[in-house]
Design an enzyme around this catalytic site. Structure first.
Site, PDB file in Angstrom:
ATOM      1  N   SER A 194       0.794  -1.233   0.000  1.00 35.06           N
ATOM      2  CA  SER A 194       0.000   0.000   0.000  1.00 35.06           C
ATOM      3  C   SER A 194       0.827   1.284   0.000  1.00 35.06           C
ATOM      4  CB  SER A 194      -0.939   0.007   1.204  1.00 35.06           C
ATOM      5  OG  SER A 194      -1.941  -0.973   1.054  1.00 35.06           O
ATOM      6  N   HIS A 238     -15.709  -0.232   3.092  1.00 39.01           N
ATOM      7  CA  HIS A 238     -15.421   1.185   3.328  1.00 39.01           C
ATOM      8  C   HIS A 238     -16.503   2.106   2.794  1.00 39.01           C
ATOM      9  CE1 HIS A 238     -11.084  -0.274   3.634  1.00 39.01           C
ATOM     10  NE2 HIS A 238     -11.328   0.308   4.805  1.00 39.01           N
ATOM     11  N   CYS A 251      -7.863   1.812   1.336  1.00 36.41           N
ATOM     12  CA  CYS A 251      -8.897   0.996   0.697  1.00 36.41           C
ATOM     13  C   CYS A 251      -8.402   0.435  -0.641  1.00 36.41           C
ATOM     14  CB  CYS A 251     -10.160   1.821   0.483  1.00 36.41           C
ATOM     15  SG  CYS A 251     -11.475   0.918  -0.365  1.00 36.41           S
TER      16      CYS A 251
END
Length: 595
Positions: A194, A238, A251
């Site tokens: 991420s 989310h 996300c």
């Protein structure tokens, strides 16, 4: 004979007149005062492989060579560090024994190489990183690209390589290929997870997608396959969110859709501007370019696989074939921190002569200019509002409730950053990579940090506390409330190197507002195709000088004894002492430096 004890020196000094061919000499040796500290930056030295290849070696009847850099800065700067040999002219008497020294020209010292490394910050990095068995940390100045600290564990003591490392010690360092302490994990490439989402975020901003919102239901369908978000494993979703919120909660479903809309070309172009996909240019032996995949790259490296939205989705979250080093990711975050100037990383600040003047090259210019080097200026492609939007998302990661980097929230300074947990494999065993990249202070950044841990459970609970401790101590040092206790460090080693690290908690940890071990949700990116991307860009490790181990009697055979040539003469030749057939003498090569 080297490292002779004093009684032996005294005995031979007393009788040296009657020992032709025996001489006592003092030779300088390299010494690394802080032991294993910065070993992966400095490298090590050894004896030259072929003395005749050295400059000026043919000038002398007897040549005592200096050590030669074998790896890292020692090798890259060897030509500048090496001095000029001295000369002693000796005179023999009528019996052929040397009895007089006619003249002496002292050796000239080499030049001084100054690094950008701050020894205090390096020590802070090494100390913090020893909380894990495998990992790396990089600290850079986001305002000029200077590397202030770079550490890797496990580590080694370069003093063991002077003048050569024992066979047993070298075997211990290289027995386990993956764990090898000689590897510099700070410049080797791993799936970035991420932390790569800032690249995807900027790629979409190139396409004016800053206001786009997407919905996360826990997964996103590409064709007939669901691509999951990390929160789906917790039974959650989310919902509909925007870019800064997607960065805050990391996300995956948002970035699948956002990355596909931005397109792989925009992602690749943005990554290139940030220095990903190419070697940083420090000339370190383990330096990797990483991988930023594209349709052309896939066509060259796969067996008929075609690029599609699935590959773009995986790349958008730092998985798939994506590979980047901690140094590359630190430089990417430094670019966002300073507002858009992408610098090349710099490790050597300058080279000065013994007189303290810049060393000049044949063109009359300094061989190493003492100035930063700009790779790209993102302000030409992105507005200030675009870059500030990414900065805000990184601020929310650490400072907003629900951000994945809450354990980096400090009392001493405002931090912005991004966690990451990338799915990776060691053989057939899952060996995830935990990441945290950050910068601080938020308004006027002085430090950009990347912490990476092999075998870390989550970025927020493993890598984030390491970066937070380093950042907290660096800021305290700047404020005059903390002084690192610089001292020699033994090699970093763990008896359980492959044990999964659940969390990192320091006994006297930083004053974190987010709580020890991270009180925030964890992000774990999933590789939906699991292609096992391979990084083949490492250069072959230099082979050091290895001293054979002694036998049971303590004797060492350095050179195999020559085998006698069989006497194949017949009886007639032996009676009349006929010579054996002479072996033809090879034509000598002309000297490299004729005089």
């Amino acid at each position: 004979i080297e490292d002779v004890d004093f009684p032996t020196i005294a005995k031979y000094s007393e009788h040296d007149v009657g020992l032709p061919g025996v001489e006592i000499a003092v030779k300088p040796v390299r010494q690394y005062l802080y032991g294993a500290m910065a070993a992966h930056i400095l490298g090590y030295v050894g004896m030259p492989k072929n003395i005749k290849d050295l400059p000026d070696a043919d000038d002398y009847e007897f040549y005592q060579p200096d050590v030669q850099g074998k790896t890292e800065v020692e090798a890259a700067m060897d030509d500048y560090l090496r001095g000029t040999p001295g000369v002693r002219v000796m005179q023999r008497n009528l019996r052929g024994v040397i009895d007089t020294e006619v003249s002496t020209i002292p050796p000239k010292p080499g030049n001084n190489v100054y690094l950008t490394i701050d020894a205090r910050i390096q020590y802070i990095c090494e100390d913090a990183l020893r909380a894990v068995p495998r990992g790396a940390v990089v600290v850079v100045n986001p305002n000029n690209g200077d590397i202030l600290g770079m550490a890797s564990v496990p580590s080694y003591d370069p003093n063991k390589f002077i003048p050569g490392i024992s066979a047993a010690d070298f075997k211990a360092l290289t027995d386990d290929d993956d764990l090898a302490p000689l590897y510099n994990r700070a410049v080797r490439a791993y799936p970035p997870g991420s932390t790569f989402k800032i690249v995807t975020a900027l790629a979409g901003l190139r396409k004016k997608m800053g206001g786009n919102s997407y919905t996360c239901n826990g997964s996103y369908m590409i064709g007939n396959r669901p691509f999951h978000c990390w929160i789906a494993a917790k039974g959650g979703a989310h919902g509909t969110i925007g870019l800064t919120e997607a960065l805050k909660v990391s996300c995956d479903c948002y970035f699948y859709q956002y990355g596909i809309a931005a397109g792989i070309d925009s992602i690749d172009q943005t990554a290139e501007m940030l220095g990903l996909g190419e070697k940083p240019g420090l000339d370190l032996s383990e330096e990797s370019s990483g991988v930023i995949p594209s349709p052309d790259w896939l066509a060259q490296h796969s067996n008929g696989e075609r690029w599609g939205e699935a590959q773009t989705a995986n790349s958008s979250i730092g998985q798939g074939y994506d590979l980047a080093s901690p140094l590359q990711m630190a430089m990417a975050y430094a670019t966002v921190a300073n507002g858009g100037i992408s610098y090349y990383p710099r490790l050597v600040r300058t080279v000065l002569t013994p007189e303290g003047k810049p060393l000049l090259g044949p063109d009359g210019q300094p061989v190493v200019p003492d100035e930063p080097k700009v790779r790209a200026d993102l302000r030409n492609d992105f507005s200030k509002a675009d870059i500030d939007l990414v900065r805000l998302g990184l601020w929310k990661v650490v400072n907003d409730p629900g951000g994945t980097g809450a354990s980096a929230r400090l009392k001493s300074v405002v931090v912005a950053g991004k966690t990451g947990t990338a799915q990776a494999w060691r053989g057939h065993t899952e060996d995830d990579v935990a990441w945290f990249c950050c910068f601080a202070p938020y308004d006027k950044p002085r430090y950009a940090i990347c912490a990476m841990v092999n075998g870390g459970m989550h970025g927020g609970s493993v890598a984030t506390p390491i970066a937070a401790r380093i950042l907290d101590q660096c800021v305290a040092m700047d404020n005059g409330t903390f002084t690192p206790d610089l001292k020699p460090l033994p090699p970093a080693h763990s008896d359980h190197p492959y044990e999964i690290v659940q969390a990192v908690v320091y006994k006297n940890g930083p004053t974190a507002l987010g709580g020890p071990g991270g009180a925030a949700p964890e992000d774990e990116t999933h590789d939906n195709d699991n292609p096992h991307a391979a990084d083949s860009s490492h250069r072959q490790m230099a082979q050091p000088d290895i001293r054979p181990d002694p036998d049971a009697q303590g004797q060492v055979s350095r050179i195999p004894a020559p085998q006698p040539t069989p006497d194949r003469r017949n009886i007639f030749q032996k009676l009349f002492n006929s010579n054996r057939t002479a072996t033809p003498t090879p034509t000598p090569h002309p000297p490299a430096h004729p005089h």
